[in-house]
Design a protein around this motif. Structure first.
Motif, mmCIF file in Angstrom:
data_model
loop_
_atom_site.group_PDB
_atom_site.id
_atom_site.type_symbol
_atom_site.label_atom_id
_atom_site.label_comp_id
_atom_site.label_asym_id
_atom_site.label_seq_id
_atom_site.Cartn_x
_atom_site.Cartn_y
_atom_site.Cartn_z
ATOM 1 N N GLU A 161 0.829 -1.208 0.000
ATOM 2 C CA GLU A 161 0.000 0.000 0.000
ATOM 3 C C GLU A 161 0.859 1.252 0.000
ATOM 4 O O GLU A 161 0.567 2.228 -0.697
ATOM 5 N N GLU A 162 1.942 1.229 0.781
ATOM 6 C CA GLU A 162 2.855 2.369 0.824
ATOM 7 C C GLU A 162 3.587 2.524 -0.498
ATOM 8 O O GLU A 162 3.788 3.650 -0.990
ATOM 9 N N ILE A 163 3.995 1.405 -1.094
ATOM 10 C CA ILE A 163 4.658 1.458 -2.396
ATOM 11 C C ILE A 163 3.732 2.085 -3.430
ATOM 12 O O ILE A 163 4.136 2.993 -4.173
ATOM 13 N N ARG A 164 2.486 1.659 -3.459
ATOM 14 C CA ARG A 164 1.544 2.200 -4.450
ATOM 15 C C ARG A 164 1.300 3.687 -4.213
ATOM 16 O O ARG A 164 1.252 4.471 -5.174
ATOM 17 N N ARG A 165 1.166 4.079 -2.958
ATOM 18 C CA ARG A 165 0.938 5.495 -2.655
ATOM 19 C C ARG A 165 2.082 6.351 -3.167
ATOM 20 O O ARG A 165 1.866 7.384 -3.807
ATOM 21 N N ARG A 166 3.320 5.892 -2.913
ATOM 22 C CA ARG A 166 4.477 6.685 -3.308
ATOM 23 C C ARG A 166 4.687 6.669 -4.815
ATOM 24 O O ARG A 166 5.084 7.677 -5.418
ATOM 25 N N VAL A 167 4.418 5.536 -5.463
ATOM 26 C CA VAL A 167 4.552 5.461 -6.924
ATOM 27 C C VAL A 167 3.574 6.423 -7.588
ATOM 28 O O VAL A 167 3.948 7.205 -8.477
ATOM 29 N N LEU A 168 2.317 6.399 -7.161
ATOM 30 C CA LEU A 168 1.321 7.288 -7.762
ATOM 31 C C LEU A 168 1.628 8.747 -7.463
ATOM 32 O O LEU A 168 1.378 9.629 -8.299
ATOM 33 N N GLU A 169 2.195 9.019 -6.295
ATOM 34 C CA GLU A 169 2.538 10.390 -5.924
ATOM 35 C C GLU A 169 3.600 10.969 -6.860
ATOM 36 O O GLU A 169 3.457 12.093 -7.358
ATOM 37 N N VAL A 170 4.665 10.197 -7.118
ATOM 38 C CA VAL A 170 5.724 10.734 -7.979
ATOM 39 C C VAL A 170 5.295 10.754 -9.448
ATOM 40 O O VAL A 170 5.692 11.645 -10.198
ATOM 41 N N LEU A 171 4.468 9.798 -9.869
ATOM 42 C CA LEU A 171 3.954 9.837 -11.237
ATOM 43 C C LEU A 171 3.042 11.045 -11.432
ATOM 44 O O LEU A 171 3.027 11.656 -12.501
ATOM 45 N N ARG A 172 2.309 11.399 -10.391
ATOM 46 C CA ARG A 172 1.469 12.600 -10.457
ATOM 47 C C ARG A 172 2.352 13.842 -10.579
ATOM 48 O O ARG A 172 2.027 14.773 -11.323
ATOM 49 N N PHE A 173 3.467 13.861 -9.870
ATOM 50 C CA PHE A 173 4.372 15.009 -9.905
ATOM 51 C C PHE A 173 4.912 15.239 -11.311
ATOM 52 O O PHE A 173 5.048 16.381 -11.755
ATOM 53 N N VAL A 174 5.216 14.145 -12.024
ATOM 54 C CA VAL A 174 5.761 14.273 -13.386
ATOM 55 C C VAL A 174 4.667 14.192 -14.446
ATOM 56 O O VAL A 174 4.958 14.069 -15.642
ATOM 57 N N GLU A 175 3.400 14.207 -13.998
ATOM 58 C CA GLU A 175 2.243 14.191 -14.893
ATOM 59 C C GLU A 175 2.216 12.943 -15.781
ATOM 60 O O GLU A 175 1.970 13.009 -16.986
ATOM 61 N N ARG A 199 9.224 8.575 -21.479
ATOM 62 C CA ARG A 199 10.197 7.696 -20.811
ATOM 63 C C ARG A 199 11.106 8.509 -19.893
ATOM 64 O O ARG A 199 11.445 8.073 -18.788
ATOM 65 N N ARG A 200 11.503 9.694 -20.341
ATOM 66 C CA ARG A 200 12.371 10.541 -19.538
ATOM 67 C C ARG A 200 11.669 10.972 -18.248
ATOM 68 O O ARG A 200 12.254 11.009 -17.184
ATOM 69 N N ARG A 201 10.357 11.283 -18.353
ATOM 70 C CA ARG A 201 9.609 11.684 -17.168
ATOM 71 C C ARG A 201 9.448 10.519 -16.189
ATOM 72 O O ARG A 201 9.528 10.708 -14.972
ATOM 73 N N VAL A 202 9.244 9.332 -16.711
ATOM 74 C CA VAL A 202 9.151 8.152 -15.840
ATOM 75 C C VAL A 202 10.485 7.906 -15.136
ATOM 76 O O VAL A 202 10.524 7.546 -13.954
ATOM 77 N N SER A 203 11.581 8.113 -15.857
ATOM 78 C CA SER A 203 12.896 7.910 -15.234
ATOM 79 C C SER A 203 13.134 8.930 -14.124
ATOM 80 O O SER A 203 13.774 8.630 -13.118
#
Length: 267
Positions: free
Chosen positions: A117-131, A148-152
């Motif tokens: 649950e914590e992993i998913r929260r943090r993954v979605l948080e940073v993906l939201r930051f990079v849109e 790809r650059r934004r995901v990296s």
């Protein structure tokens, strides 16, 4: 702002087969500051990034990360220092067999986090930051170069690093996509106080990072001091020439320099 440098190189020398790749390199990067690293091909830019990350050890000199000398640390001792750093390569270096979600989560799993649950929260948080939240289930092959650059970048910042290293982050991208990447670099610097070293061949990118900051309040670009030009420097420039520091200073000092090599270089 923390008065101690986030990164400091003190008289660093490194040679390969008796040929200096870095020759007496000294510089500082303060917290929340960008160091733009310029130089011709083979001048030592990528080597300098690798020494900061601890992948290469200098023959002489010291490299300090938040005041800690990393040059004599073992691989095990280096791990905590590396966890405070993120790196983004020009190619993105994503795992082609893993989804965007698993690529971004990879570092958390490597560091031992098991709470899904914590992993998913943090993954979605940073993906939201990079849109890039909408691409969470896509595979790297389905993404454009800029995506790809934004995901990296998302993968690099998921451990909340205090230092980010970028090796030609806009190389090969069109101007609009390159602007998006530069804006992300700026947002991390100005909203999270992340220090960064940016290797680039694009002078327009370098001066963009030096001449504007991102305001979290207005969600827009503003001059360095928030109201008018002439505020504190957000970025400094280091020009390497055959492994040596040819110039280290602000954008204004670079432009006003009477050095003929610099004039040829920045045209």
């Amino acid at each position: 702002m923390n008065a101690r440098p986030a990164i400091e190189l003190e008289h660093v020398w490194l040679s390969f087969e008796d040929k200096p790749a870095l020759a007496d390199v000294s510089c500082k990067v303060m917290h929340g500051e960008t160091l733009v690293l310029l130089g011709a091909t083979g001048s030592g830019k990528s080597v300098m990034l690798k020494t900061i990350l601890g992948l290469l050890r200098p023959d002489e000199g010291r490299i300090l990360i938040d005041g800690q000398d990393i040059t004599q640390l073992t691989e095990a001792q280096l791990r905590p220092a590396r966890q405070r750093m993120g790196i983004v390569f020009q190619e993105g270096a994503l795992f082609d067999s893993l989804s965007v979600y698993e690529n971004v989560a990879y570092r958390l799993r490597e560091e031992g986090l098991r709470d899904e649950e914590e992993i998913r929260r943090r993954v979605l948080e940073v993906l939201r930051f990079v849109e890039m939240e909408s691409a969470v289930d896509k595979m790297p092959a389905e993404l454009s170069g800029g995506m790809r650059r934004r995901v990296s970048i998302a993968r690099a910042i998921i451990s909340e690093p205090t230092v980010m290293l970028y090796d030609s982050p806009t190389g090969g991208l069109d101007p609009v996509t390159a602007h998006t990447i530069n804006l992300l670099i700026m947002k991390l610097r100005d909203t999270e106080q992340v220090s960064s070293v940016v290797v680039t061949h694009r002078l327009q990118d370098a001066f963009f990072l030096a001449n504007f900051r991102f305001s979290a309040q207005s969600q827009s670009l503003v001059p360095p001091n928030g109201s008018k030009a002439g505020g504190p420097a957000l970025a400094r420039f280091l020009v390497l020439r055959e492994g040596s520091v040819h110039f280290f200073g602000t954008a204004k000092e670079l432009i006003e320099s009477g050095d003929s090599y610099l004039h040829r270089f920045i045209r």
